[in-house]
Design an enzyme around this catalytic site. Structure first.
Site, PDB file in Angstrom:
ATOM      1  N   HIS A  52       3.115   8.042   0.385  1.00 49.69           N
ATOM      2  CA  HIS A  52       3.153   7.420   1.896  1.00 49.69           C
ATOM      3  C   HIS A  52       4.554   6.644   1.642  1.00 49.69           C
ATOM      4  O   HIS A  52       5.600   7.235   1.499  1.00 49.69           O
ATOM      5  CB  HIS A  52       2.680   5.943   1.170  1.00 49.69           C
ATOM      6  CG  HIS A  52       0.786   5.646   0.656  1.00 49.69           C
ATOM      7  ND1 HIS A  52       1.373   6.404  -0.391  1.00 49.69           N
ATOM      8  CD2 HIS A  52      -0.089   5.046   0.892  1.00 49.69           C
ATOM      9  CE1 HIS A  52       0.106   5.970  -1.043  1.00 49.69           C
ATOM     10  NE2 HIS A  52      -0.713   6.179  -0.137  1.00 49.69           N
TER      11      HIS A  52
ATOM     12  N   ASP B 152       6.594   4.915  -0.155  1.00 48.16           N
ATOM     13  CA  ASP B 152       7.179   5.064  -1.583  1.00 48.16           C
ATOM     14  C   ASP B 152       8.016   5.921  -1.201  1.00 48.16           C
ATOM     15  O   ASP B 152       8.982   6.164  -2.582  1.00 48.16           O
ATOM     16  CB  ASP B 152       6.312   6.631  -2.221  1.00 48.16           C
ATOM     17  CG  ASP B 152       5.079   5.725  -1.799  1.00 48.16           C
ATOM     18  OD1 ASP B 152       3.831   5.072  -2.075  1.00 48.16           O
ATOM     19  OD2 ASP B 152       3.966   7.086  -1.495  1.00 48.16           O
TER      20      ASP B 152
HETATM   21  C1  XUL Z   1      -6.671   4.202  -2.853  1.00 47.70           C
HETATM   22  C2  XUL Z   1      -5.932   5.194  -2.872  1.00 47.70           C
HETATM   23  C3  XUL Z   1      -4.623   5.686  -2.311  1.00 47.70           C
HETATM   24  C4  XUL Z   1      -4.497   7.260  -0.536  1.00 47.70           C
HETATM   25  C5  XUL Z   1      -3.751   7.176  -0.253  1.00 47.70           C
HETATM   26  O1  XUL Z   1      -7.557   3.921  -3.270  1.00 47.70           O
HETATM   27  O2  XUL Z   1      -6.405   6.143  -2.986  1.00 47.70           O
HETATM   28  O3  XUL Z   1      -3.662   5.821  -3.191  1.00 47.70           O
HETATM   29  O4  XUL Z   1      -5.103   8.579  -2.117  1.00 47.70           O
HETATM   30  O5  XUL Z   1      -3.250   5.826   0.814  1.00 47.70           O
END
Ligand code: XUL
Ligand code: CO
Length: 439
Positions: free
Chosen positions: A101, A104
């Protein structure tokens, strides 16, 4: 600087090995169904769990021992160190892909401009580490759920300014994903859902979500981003009713809003469990609708009702997951992203290795079992036999849409004795699967 001193590259040593820092089953170069194991599995590291998660839970503080985070307290300097740690870790683990993300990899600044500048600075380092190592970006995404501005969702917020803010954030996240040549971009509906209909205009929220996704598609065309867009279904948590409940819900949403050609699914094992489905059900639906994209590989705890994001170790599940992936023709842009975190009591640096080794070995076993089931046509032959009445006679006419209720009535009234039903042989099949797993 080396951060994992004393840990060398993890190698395949075979199932007799007692070395905790070795693969017992994952042999990256070994060919399965004519393709290298590593190219079937395309393992990816999730930046958020492995570099950022600190072990906090609603009842307790951080537990993770991450010596590199002690080097500096400056968030940008820390982010730079983490990039080096991430790439050393992936190199040592033999992970050829990663996912992140925006938030992150770089801290959010006080303004959007500052946040974007932070991202650019870190992306420079990531880019050079990618060049140095050959490690690739499986997908990027934007964190539209942690900051309090997203308390009521992002593109489904009742507040248009938040919609605009989210768009601005996704625009930048797409730009950096393109710059890093990411093969995908994921939308997990973080807080795209609701708690109570008493204060929710569900129709407007879902329409807006679709508008947001169309804007993303338009912007991708504008900047020439050719990566695959994914939606990641999840039924609950953080909101009570997540709009992207499961594969079936997302597929019909994509069809309704004319997005089905622009999106595929990123299916997560623990999310399937929370939706009351098996992972193989979720993947089968995606394959049958032409939208299998990628997988977030983890497992939940069936005794708990939330997303525990554990490393996958259940080889029955990895076998059936890989079976559906093989049946669907394998990954194209996608891969197996370890959206998995070590338990908060597994706080040592070594546990990051043990978790990934466990997951990679479990999927390697799953792959081999699935490949043998596929080659021997165990499931396919049984299916062909079970549905053989649709290959001839009236069944063929049904499939070819040559008959309606009147013709079927005529057919059945003329038939003195109905064909017999046959046993589904579920227990036999289950014991055959066990036989393939045990070998
Ligand atoms: C949350 C989840 C996230 C997504 C990316 O449950 O799975 O980490 O994979 O936003
Ligand atoms: Co996920």
């Amino acid at each position: 600087m080396e951060y994992f001193k004393g840990i060398t590259k993890i190698k395949y040593e075979g199932s007799d090995s007692k070395n905790p820092f070795a693969f017992k089953y994952y042999n990256p170069e070994e060919k399965v169904l004519g393709k290298k194991m590593k190219d079937h599995l395309k393992f990816s590291m999730a930046y958020w769990h492995t570099l950022v998660a600190d072990g906090k839970d609603p009842f307790g503080n951080a537990t993770m021992e991450r010596p590199w985070d002690e080097i500096t307290t400056d968030p940008m300097e820390q982010a730079k160190v983490r990039v080096k740690v991430a790439f050393e870790f992936m190199e040592k683990m033999g992970l050829e892909y990663f996912c992140f993300h925006d938030r992150d990899i770089a801290p959010e600044g006080k303004t959007i401009e500052q946040s974007n500048k932070n991202l650019d600075e870190i992306v420079d380092i990531i880019e050079s580490e990618m060049k140095r190592t050959g490690i690739k970006l499986l997908w990027g995404t934007a964190n539209l759920f942690s900051n309090k501005r997203f308390v009521n969702g992002a593109s489904t917020s009742p507040n248009a300014d938040i919609f605009a803010f989210a768009a601005t954030q996704v625009k930048k996240a797409m730009e950096i994903t393109k710059r890093l040549d990411g093969s995908g971009f994921t939308f997990w509906g973080g807080r795209e859902g609701y708690e109570t209909l008493l204060n929710t205009d569900m129709k407007l929220e879902q329409d807006n979500f679709a508008r947001f996704l169309h804007m993303a598609v338009d912007y991708a065309k504008e900047i020439g981003f050719e990566g695959q867009f994914y939606i990641e279904p999840k039924p609950k948590e953080p909101t009570k009713h997540q709009y992207d409940f499961d594969s079936a819900t997302v597929i019909s949403f994509l069809r309704k809003y004319d997005l089905i050609n622009d999106f595929k699914l990123n299916i997560e094992t623990n999310h399937a469990t929370l939706a009351g489905h098996t992972m193989n059900h979720e993947i089968r639906l995606a394959v049958d609708n032409g939208v299998l994209g990628s997988v977030d590989a983890n497992q939940g705890d069936l005794l708990l009702g939330w997303d525990t994001d554990q490393f996958p170790t259940n080889i029955h599940d990895t076998a059936l997951t890989m079976y559906e992936i093989i049946r669907g023709g394998g990954f194209n842009t996608g891969g197996l992203n370890f959206d998995a975190k070590v338990r908060r009591s597994s706080f040592s640096v070594e546990d990051l290795f043990y978790g990934h080794i466990a997951g990679m070995d479990a999927y390697a076993v799953g792959l081999k079992v699935a490949a043998r089931l596929w080659e021997d046509r165990v499931i396919e032959d049984n299916l062909a036999k079970r549905y053989s009445s649709y290959k001839k006679g009236i069944g063929k006419d049904i499939v070819e849409e040559k008959v309606g209720f009147k013709e079927l009535e005529k057919y059945i009234l003329n038939k003195k004795v109905l064909d017999l039903n046959e046993s589904g042989r579920q227990e036999l099949l289950e014991s055959i699967i066990n036989q393939y797993i045990i070998g």
